[in-house]
Scaffold this active site. Structure first.
Site, PDB file in Angstrom:
ATOM      1  N   CYS A  29       0.823  -1.213   0.000  1.00  0.00           N
ATOM      2  CA  CYS A  29       0.000   0.000   0.000  1.00  0.00           C
ATOM      3  C   CYS A  29       0.862   1.271   0.000  1.00  0.00           C
ATOM      4  O   CYS A  29       1.399   1.640   1.053  1.00  0.00           O
ATOM      5  CB  CYS A  29      -0.909  -0.058   1.235  1.00  0.00           C
ATOM      6  SG  CYS A  29      -1.760   1.463   1.639  1.00  0.00           S
ATOM      7  N   CYS A  32       0.028   3.887   2.634  1.00  0.00           N
ATOM      8  CA  CYS A  32       0.435   3.428   3.970  1.00  0.00           C
ATOM      9  C   CYS A  32       1.880   3.834   4.244  1.00  0.00           C
ATOM     10  O   CYS A  32       2.213   4.244   5.356  1.00  0.00           O
ATOM     11  CB  CYS A  32       0.303   1.909   4.087  1.00  0.00           C
ATOM     12  SG  CYS A  32      -1.384   1.287   3.906  1.00  0.00           S
TER      13      CYS A  32
END
Length: 104
Positions: A29, A32
């Site tokens: 991600c 993230c």
């Protein structure tokens, strides 16, 4: 910053005597990875008032599903064992702190 697992989640988050901001994240991600340094800064500055923790959503899907996390990153703020705020997606530090105002 605390690394959470299914084994320590309840103890570290639900039974904590202060607010806990949990970052649901995954290796794949990109947002993230963008928010990780922001959370480290918040931990360094506000660590005396809020616990910052992270849990890998891919490694612990049972926790992710329990709290209805559908997208990453998702930040859940727990207080008294309950989710009191959910923030979806990466944010700049000042915006994240504004959303946490009143809790930390």
């Amino acid at each position: 910053m605390i690394t959470l697992t299914a084994e320590n989640f309840d103890e570290q988050v639900l039974r904590s005597d202060r607010p806990v901001l949990v970052d649901f994240w995954a290796e794949w991600c990109p947002p993230c990875k963008m928010i990780a340094p922001v959370l480290e800064e918040i931990d360094a500055e506000y660590g005396d008032r809020v616990t910052i923790a992270k849990i890998n959503a891919d490694d612990h899907p049972e926790i992710t599903l329990r709290y209805g996390v559908l997208g990453l990153p998702t930040l859940n703020l727990y207080s008294g064992g309950e989710v009191v705020r959910q923030i979806k997606g990466a944010r700049p530090k000042r915006m994240l702190l504004a959303e946490l105002e009143g809790y930390i």
